[in-house]
Design an enzyme around this catalytic site. Structure first.
Site, mmCIF file in Angstrom:
data_model
loop_
_atom_site.group_PDB
_atom_site.id
_atom_site.type_symbol
_atom_site.label_atom_id
_atom_site.label_comp_id
_atom_site.label_asym_id
_atom_site.label_seq_id
_atom_site.Cartn_x
_atom_site.Cartn_y
_atom_site.Cartn_z
ATOM 1 N N ASN A 59 9.859 -12.439 10.024
ATOM 2 C CA ASN A 59 9.789 -11.656 8.788
ATOM 3 C C ASN A 59 10.352 -10.248 8.984
ATOM 4 O OD1 ASN A 59 8.735 -11.476 5.984
ATOM 5 N ND2 ASN A 59 7.549 -9.813 6.870
ATOM 6 N N VAL B 154 3.647 -11.528 -1.373
ATOM 7 C CA VAL B 154 2.865 -12.278 -0.382
ATOM 8 C C VAL B 154 1.648 -11.440 0.017
ATOM 9 C CG1 VAL B 154 2.878 -13.183 1.987
ATOM 10 C CG2 VAL B 154 4.777 -13.678 0.455
ATOM 11 N N TYR C 214 3.971 -6.744 16.997
ATOM 12 C CA TYR C 214 4.251 -5.929 15.811
ATOM 13 C C TYR C 214 5.137 -4.734 16.201
ATOM 14 C CZ TYR C 214 3.561 -2.284 12.335
ATOM 15 O OH TYR C 214 3.776 -1.272 11.442
ATOM 16 N N GLY D 74 -5.205 -4.432 22.511
ATOM 17 C CA GLY D 74 -3.996 -3.745 22.050
ATOM 18 C C GLY D 74 -4.239 -2.352 21.487
ATOM 19 N N ASP D 75 -5.485 -1.810 21.568
ATOM 20 C CA ASP D 75 -5.776 -0.469 21.048
ATOM 21 C C ASP D 75 -5.620 0.593 22.144
ATOM 22 O OD1 ASP D 75 -6.378 -0.826 18.348
ATOM 23 O OD2 ASP D 75 -8.519 -1.190 18.709
ATOM 24 N N ARG E 276 -11.008 -4.017 20.728
ATOM 25 C CA ARG E 276 -10.006 -4.881 20.106
ATOM 26 C C ARG E 276 -8.756 -4.845 20.989
ATOM 27 N NH1 ARG E 276 -7.953 -3.196 14.165
ATOM 28 N NH2 ARG E 276 -6.866 -1.650 15.415
ATOM 29 N N ARG F 69 -7.332 8.609 16.433
ATOM 30 C CA ARG F 69 -6.127 8.320 15.659
ATOM 31 C C ARG F 69 -5.771 9.506 14.771
ATOM 32 N NH1 ARG F 69 -6.021 5.131 18.931
ATOM 33 N NH2 ARG F 69 -5.936 2.860 18.882
ATOM 34 N N TYR G 185 0.830 -1.215 0.000
ATOM 35 C CA TYR G 185 0.000 0.000 0.000
ATOM 36 C C TYR G 185 0.869 1.272 0.000
ATOM 37 C CZ TYR G 185 -3.173 3.495 2.117
ATOM 38 O OH TYR G 185 -3.879 4.628 2.417
ATOM 39 N N THR H 140 6.904 2.602 13.394
ATOM 40 C CA THR H 140 5.475 2.765 13.671
ATOM 41 C C THR H 140 5.202 3.423 15.019
ATOM 42 O OG1 THR H 140 3.462 1.496 14.197
ATOM 43 C CG2 THR H 140 5.519 0.356 14.495
HETATM 44 N N1 UDP Z 1 -11.658 -0.144 14.031
HETATM 45 C C1 UDP Z 1 -13.027 -0.392 14.208
HETATM 46 N N2 UDP Z 1 -13.638 -1.285 13.361
HETATM 47 C C2 UDP Z 1 -12.959 -1.922 12.362
HETATM 48 C C3 UDP Z 1 -11.586 -1.640 12.177
HETATM 49 C C4 UDP Z 1 -10.968 -0.744 13.043
HETATM 50 O O1 UDP Z 1 -13.664 0.159 15.103
HETATM 51 O O2 UDP Z 1 -13.574 -2.738 11.653
HETATM 52 C C5 UDP Z 1 -10.986 0.819 14.932
HETATM 53 C C6 UDP Z 1 -9.812 0.248 15.704
HETATM 54 O O3 UDP Z 1 -10.249 -0.392 16.903
HETATM 55 C C7 UDP Z 1 -9.007 1.525 15.977
HETATM 56 C C8 UDP Z 1 -9.241 2.378 14.723
HETATM 57 O O4 UDP Z 1 -10.425 1.832 14.124
HETATM 58 O O5 UDP Z 1 -9.561 2.217 17.067
HETATM 59 C C9 UDP Z 1 -8.105 2.302 13.721
HETATM 60 O O6 UDP Z 1 -7.799 0.938 13.490
HETATM 61 P P1 UDP Z 1 -6.943 0.439 12.235
HETATM 62 O O7 UDP Z 1 -6.918 -1.062 12.252
HETATM 63 O O8 UDP Z 1 -7.442 1.116 11.000
HETATM 64 O O9 UDP Z 1 -5.486 1.022 12.488
HETATM 65 P P2 UDP Z 1 -4.457 0.830 13.729
HETATM 66 O O10 UDP Z 1 -4.819 1.952 14.680
HETATM 67 O O11 UDP Z 1 -4.624 -0.543 14.284
HETATM 68 O O12 UDP Z 1 -3.138 1.046 13.086
#
Ligand code: UDP
Length: 331
Positions: free
Chosen positions: A93, A34, A142, A285-286, A283, A222, A11, A118
């Site tokens: 990887n 991949v 990660y 780890g957020d 989710r 974010r 991307y 990151t």
């Molecule tokens: N998120 C969500 N639903 C989804 C995908 C992501 O609510 O189907 C939320 C996720 O919990 C986070 C934000 O969107 O708060 C950004 O997630 P993303 O995976 O895009 O990027 P990351 O922050 O993990 O790099």
């Protein structure tokens, strides 16, 4: 002079290759395909399919392209949730791939590398916006794999004189404004592409992962940056190393935070579609909020992000998703 782009079919890599070609730079791309897409690579770049950890293959790439003096390295796995379940895949990887790459770079005497780090290297931030000098305490494999890459780079600079720039991305969103290349992951896990897949009718609804975070509307906040702006930062970083500056790290973000609900609202405005949602559990780890302090990149590299408006970013992504509902299969 030529630039070797590793992961140039991914991307962010494909947008960077496009930008480099557009500026008349000689570009050589290596990608294992991949997770990347051959169709995403600008046809003016020279393409090799292979793994960066395959040292005989990488030696041949450098031998066949003696003009390469710098590497931009995007070739890594990048899903937090997957890394929690398969940490060794990430250390193998990402981290050991970097070691194998640096061994070959040292052998062939290519001593400049700009690579993707990151915001996940910071873990739960002690303060927001996050500065480059803030503690790095990742909370997932990660982020840990990328922090290890940064540390390996520091010692490789000291021992072998390989100069590096670590670019710590925050959230990346958007596509080439003409809609010809964009984001296509399988499976897709990122917020904006999922929102736009719902808008395009290829997915039923968006799940919002948690609405009880310590943020103004309870959903995660974010910081979103466009891949063309990231691409420009990589190009500036290569120039910076070519000018003989020392190794360092930069945050790349817009320095503005948007909650998941704000992204949804903006996407409804841009697409004119209802985009149904349902509340889902958090989710793992957020962190609540991730916002970059990016003044160092602006000051030191002279980086000026062009896509400074979330509606503009979403418009570019929508152009890609609306015309390629099945991603690169539609090209
Ligand atoms: N998120 C969500 N639903 C989804 C995908 C992501 O609510 O189907 C939320 C996720 O919990 C986070 C934000 O969107 O708060 C950004 O997630 P993303 O995976 O895009 O990027 P990351 O922050 O993990 O790099």
């Amino acid at each position: 002079m030529a630039i070797l782009v590793l992961g140039g079919a991914g991307y962010i890599g494909s947008h960077t290759v496009d930008r480099l070609v557009d500026r008349g730079v000689d570009v050589v791309v290596v990608d294992s395909l991949v997770t990347g897409h051959r169709a995403a690579v600008n046809s003016k770049a020279k393409f090799y399919q292979g793994d960066i950890a395959d040292q005989p293959f990488m030696r041949d790439v450098f031998k066949e392209n003696p003009a390469i003096d710098a590497v931009i390295h995007f070739a890594a796995f990048s899903l937090v949730a997957e890394s929690m379940k398969k940490p060794l895949k990430y250390f193998d990887n990402n981290t050991s791939g970097m070691i194998k790459l640096l061994e070959v770079m040292n052998e062939v005497g290519v001593k400049k590398i700009v690579f993707s780090s990151t915001a996940a290297t910071y873990g739960i931030p002690e303060q927001v916006p996050i500065k480059e000098s803030d503690p790095q305490q990742p909370i997932n494999p990660y982020g840990e794999s990328k922090l290890m890459m940064e540390k390996i780079m520091r010692w490789s600079d000291q021992a072998y004189g390989i100069k590096f720039i670590a670019l710590r991305y925050f959230n990346v969103a958007g596509a080439k404004p003409d809609g010809s290349i964009g984001e296509d992951h399988n499976p897709e896990t990122h917020l904006l592409p999922i929102v736009l897949q719902v808008a395009a009718g290829t997915r039923e609804k968006l799940q919002i992962f948690g609405d009880d975070y310590d943020t103004p509307d309870g959903t995660n906040v974010r910081d979103y940056v466009h891949p063309f702006d990231l691409a420009d930062a990589h190009i500036l970083a290569v120039d910076y190393l070519r000018q003989g500056h020392d190794s360092t790290a930069f945050n790349l973000g817009s320095s503005t935070g948007f909650s998941n609900m704000e992204i949804l609202k903006a996407a409804r405005e841009v697409t004119g579609k209802p985009i149904p949602t349902e509340l889902a559990p958090r989710r793992p780890g957020d962190p609540d909020t991730l916002i970059a302090a990016s003044d160092k990149a602006r000051k030191v590299l002279g980086w000026k992000p062009q896509f400074d408006d979330i509606h503009k970013i979403i418009e570019t992504a929508w152009k890609w998703h609306a015309t390629h509902p099945n991603g690169y299969q539609d090209r």
